[in-house]
Structure formats: structure tokens, C-alpha cells
Design a protein around this motif. Structure first.
Motif, short mmCIF file in Angstrom:
data_model
loop_
_atom_site.label_atom_id
_atom_site.label_comp_id
_atom_site.label_asym_id
_atom_site.label_seq_id
_atom_site.Cartn_x
_atom_site.Cartn_y
_atom_site.Cartn_z
N MET A 117 10.16 38.41 31.29
CA MET A 117 9.34 37.70 32.26
C MET A 117 10.24 37.02 33.27
O MET A 117 11.31 36.51 32.92
N TRP A 118 9.81 37.01 34.53
CA TRP A 118 10.57 36.35 35.59
C TRP A 118 9.83 35.07 35.96
O TRP A 118 8.64 35.08 36.29
N VAL A 119 10.56 33.95 35.93
CA VAL A 119 9.95 32.64 36.08
C VAL A 119 10.36 32.01 37.41
O VAL A 119 11.53 32.07 37.81
N ASP A 120 9.36 31.42 38.08
CA ASP A 120 9.63 30.55 39.23
C ASP A 120 10.06 29.22 38.65
O ASP A 120 9.22 28.43 38.18
N VAL A 121 11.36 28.95 38.65
CA VAL A 121 11.91 27.82 37.90
C VAL A 121 11.32 26.47 38.33
O VAL A 121 10.81 25.72 37.48
N PRO A 122 11.35 26.09 39.62
CA PRO A 122 10.80 24.78 39.97
C PRO A 122 9.29 24.67 39.76
O PRO A 122 8.79 23.59 39.47
N GLU A 123 8.58 25.77 39.92
CA GLU A 123 7.13 25.74 39.73
C GLU A 123 6.72 25.98 38.27
O GLU A 123 5.57 25.71 37.89
N GLN A 124 7.66 26.50 37.45
CA GLN A 124 7.42 26.80 36.05
C GLN A 124 6.22 27.74 35.89
O GLN A 124 5.32 27.51 35.07
N LEU A 125 6.23 28.81 36.68
CA LEU A 125 5.20 29.83 36.63
C LEU A 125 5.85 31.19 36.45
O LEU A 125 6.96 31.43 36.95
N VAL A 126 5.17 32.08 35.77
CA VAL A 126 5.64 33.46 35.62
C VAL A 126 5.23 34.23 36.86
O VAL A 126 4.03 34.30 37.18
N ARG A 127 6.18 34.81 37.56
CA ARG A 127 5.89 35.56 38.78
C ARG A 127 5.88 37.07 38.56
O ARG A 127 5.11 37.78 39.19
N TYR A 128 6.75 37.55 37.68
CA TYR A 128 6.85 39.01 37.46
C TYR A 128 7.07 39.28 35.97
O TYR A 128 7.53 38.42 35.21
N LEU A 129 6.71 40.50 35.58
CA LEU A 129 7.05 41.04 34.27
C LEU A 129 7.99 42.21 34.47
O LEU A 129 7.88 42.93 35.46
N THR A 130 8.90 42.41 33.54
CA THR A 130 9.78 43.58 33.56
C THR A 130 9.20 44.63 32.62
O THR A 130 8.91 44.34 31.46
N VAL A 131 9.04 45.85 33.13
CA VAL A 131 8.57 46.95 32.30
C VAL A 131 9.68 48.00 32.21
O VAL A 131 10.28 48.38 33.22
N ASP A 132 9.98 48.41 30.99
CA ASP A 132 10.93 49.51 30.76
C ASP A 132 10.11 50.79 30.72
O ASP A 132 9.30 50.99 29.81
N LEU A 133 10.31 51.64 31.73
CA LEU A 133 9.52 52.87 31.81
C LEU A 133 9.96 53.91 30.79
O LEU A 133 9.28 54.93 30.63
N ASN A 134 11.08 53.67 30.16
CA ASN A 134 11.53 54.55 29.09
C ASN A 134 11.96 53.68 27.91
O ASN A 134 13.10 53.23 27.85
N PRO A 135 11.05 53.40 26.99
CA PRO A 135 11.35 52.46 25.91
C PRO A 135 12.54 52.82 25.04
O PRO A 135 12.98 52.00 24.24
N GLU A 136 13.06 54.03 25.21
CA GLU A 136 14.25 54.39 24.43
C GLU A 136 15.48 53.62 24.89
O GLU A 136 16.52 53.66 24.25
N GLY A 137 15.37 52.91 26.02
CA GLY A 137 16.47 52.05 26.44
C GLY A 137 17.38 52.63 27.49
O GLY A 137 18.58 52.35 27.49
N THR A 138 16.84 53.44 28.39
CA THR A 138 17.67 54.02 29.44
C THR A 138 17.89 53.06 30.60
O THR A 138 18.66 53.35 31.51
N GLY A 139 17.20 51.91 30.59
CA GLY A 139 17.37 50.95 31.66
C GLY A 139 16.55 51.25 32.89
O GLY A 139 16.80 50.67 33.96
#
Length: 257
Positions: free
Chosen positions: A168-190
Motif C-alpha cells: 500500500m502507498w500512503v500519503d504520509v502527512p494525510e495518513q491516507l492510502v492513495r495506491y495499492l501495488t499489484v503484482d501481475l505475476n504472483p510468482e515474483g517476477t516484479g
């Protein structure tokens, strides 16, 4: 002479009201010309200068010195250049006729997927620190309420599982979640992409993003750094997901009966 004032027959009330109207007219002129520092001078659809620019002249250049050592910007002449050679065509030679995409509008940034050329630098807080950061890079942040989406599968508008949420990507001063990270290949290709939080619905067993279908995910704009996202990257990412609500499949932009 007894009974005479310093101003004699001068009407102070009339002078006061006229001074107010003169001040108000000057204020309107100032505010309107300052408002014209972005998006002016106006242009017609074919890119030529508009023949009817309005009653207010374009203001003279003003240079602003940006904070945190980010240089300076001069407006209106030093504005970000407009995007040109866009893949779209006008539906009619008549002025004001709508334009339609001639390629892939989500890739080309057309219509509902349009984006503006913002500065390619991350947004900073009042102390000059990067505002939006991944939670995995901050030890002092954790989920204290609600559902933690990390580890949940991500499902598109067509019901297909496209990957798994990893961060999760957080807006630090606002303490809100702005984005989620999704791995399009769960095997871990990055092979990861960001999902705007306002385009995602977190359920008990999945994260649903209705604006994109399975074949759209590879085209989501990427970021150049693993721990920060720039204003331009945010603009393109949001535009892509927003454009998907209309362009993800040809059926979405068709006639609704």
C-alpha cells in the motif's frame, strides 16, 4: 464663516461610493488577468490563436521561484507545452465539433483517458519530504482499522484474476492510502503496477477494479522509482484507470439502449 465645513458642499458619501466602485473594478481586472496565467492565450481547434480572446488582455510574464530548490517557472509564456499530434480526428469541419480517437485512446491519452503534462517530480509535504511512499518502506505505519488488502487477489471488471496485492502507498502527512501495488505475476517476477485507491473496492477475499479488464493491465503506466511516484506518473495512472471506464472494451463506448 460659521457653519461652513472644510469641504463645503462636497458630497463625502458620493465620493466614498465612487471610490469603492473604482477599487472594485480594479480588483475584478486584477483577479481576472491573474486567472489567465494558465491556459492562455486561447486557441481555436486548429491550434491558431483565437480570434475572440475576450475583453481582458493576456497578463505580462511573471516568474515564480519554486520551493525546495525546484527552479522557477514563468507564466503565461513559460507554461508546460500543450500535447500535440494527438491521435484523434474531428467529426465535422464545423467549429466545436467533437473529436473521436483514431488509435487506442487509453494508450494515447485521449478523451476519458486524457492527462495533463504535470511536472515529473514527486509531490512534497510542508517539510520538503516526499508525500506518497510505500508502506513497506516505513516501519512506523501499519493498518489499525479496516481490511488489510495485502495478499488478496486482484480481480478486473471481467471477473478475471490478474494478480495479487503486495503493498500500500500512503500519503504520509494525510495518513491516507492513495495506491495499492499489484503484482501481475504472483510468482515474483516484479511485474507490478499501481492501483489508485479510489478505483479499487476491497472485499473480504479480493480487491476488485471494475474499470479494467484482463487485457488492459499490461498497459497501466509504470513508475521509474520503487519508492516514489511523480506528479506526471500519477496523472497518467489515474487517466488510464479513468479511461478504462469508457474504453476498456469497445462495448463500453458503444450506444446504451
Amino acid at each position: 464663516m460659521v457653519g461652513e465645513t472644510f469641504f463645503g458642499d462636497f458630497d463625502l458619501a458620493s465620493a466614498a461610493i465612487w471610490l469603492f466602485w473604482i477599487f472594485f473594478a480594479g480588483l475584478v481586472y486584477y483577479l481576472q488577468t491573474e486567472n489567465m496565467r494558465e491556459g492562455y492565450p486561447l486557441q481555436d481547434d486548429d491550434g491558431t490563436t483565437s480570434s475572440g480572446p475576450g475583453i481582458f488582455p493576456t497578463p505580462k510574464d511573471k516568474t515564480f521561484h519554486l520551493r525546495d530548490g525546484r527552479g522557477q517557472v514563468t507564466v503565461p509564456s513559460g507554461q508546460n507545452p500543450d500535447r500535440t499530434n494527438l491521435k484523434m480526428a474531428q467529426t465535422s469541419p464545423s467549429a466545436g465539433s467533437p473529436y473521436v480517437p483514431t488509435g487506442d485512446p487509453m494508450v494515447d491519452g485521449i478523451g476519458a483517458a486524457a492527462w495533463a503534462p504535470r511536472r515529473n517530480v514527486p509531490e512534497l509535504d510542508a517539510h520538503g519530504h516526499v508525500k506518497i511512499r510505500p508502506m513497506s518502506a516505513m516501519d512506523d505505519f501499519h493498518v489499525s482499522a479496516g481490511r488489510d488488502p495485502r495478499g488478496l487477489p486482484v480481480v478486473g471488471g471481467d471477473g478475471e484474476v490478474v494478480g495479487r496485492t503486495t503493498d500500500m502507498w500512503v500519503d504520509v502527512p494525510e495518513q491516507l492510502v492513495r495506491y495499492l501495488t499489484v503484482d501481475l505475476n504472483p510468482e515474483g517476477t516484479g511485474k507490478t503496477r499501481l492501483i489508485p485507491m479510489n478505483m479499487a473496492k476491497i472485499g473480504t477475499d479480493r480487491v476488485t477494479v471494475k474499470s479494467l479488464y484482463a487485457h488492459n493491465w499490461d498497459g497501466v503506466p509504470t513508475i521509474r522509482s520503487a519508492d516514489q511516484v511523480t506528479l506526471l506518473e500519477e496523472e497518467k495512472i489515474m487517466a488510464y484507470y479513468g479511461g478504462g471506464t469508457l474504453y476498456a472494451t469497445p462495448e463500453r463506448s458503444g450506444t446504451v439502449i
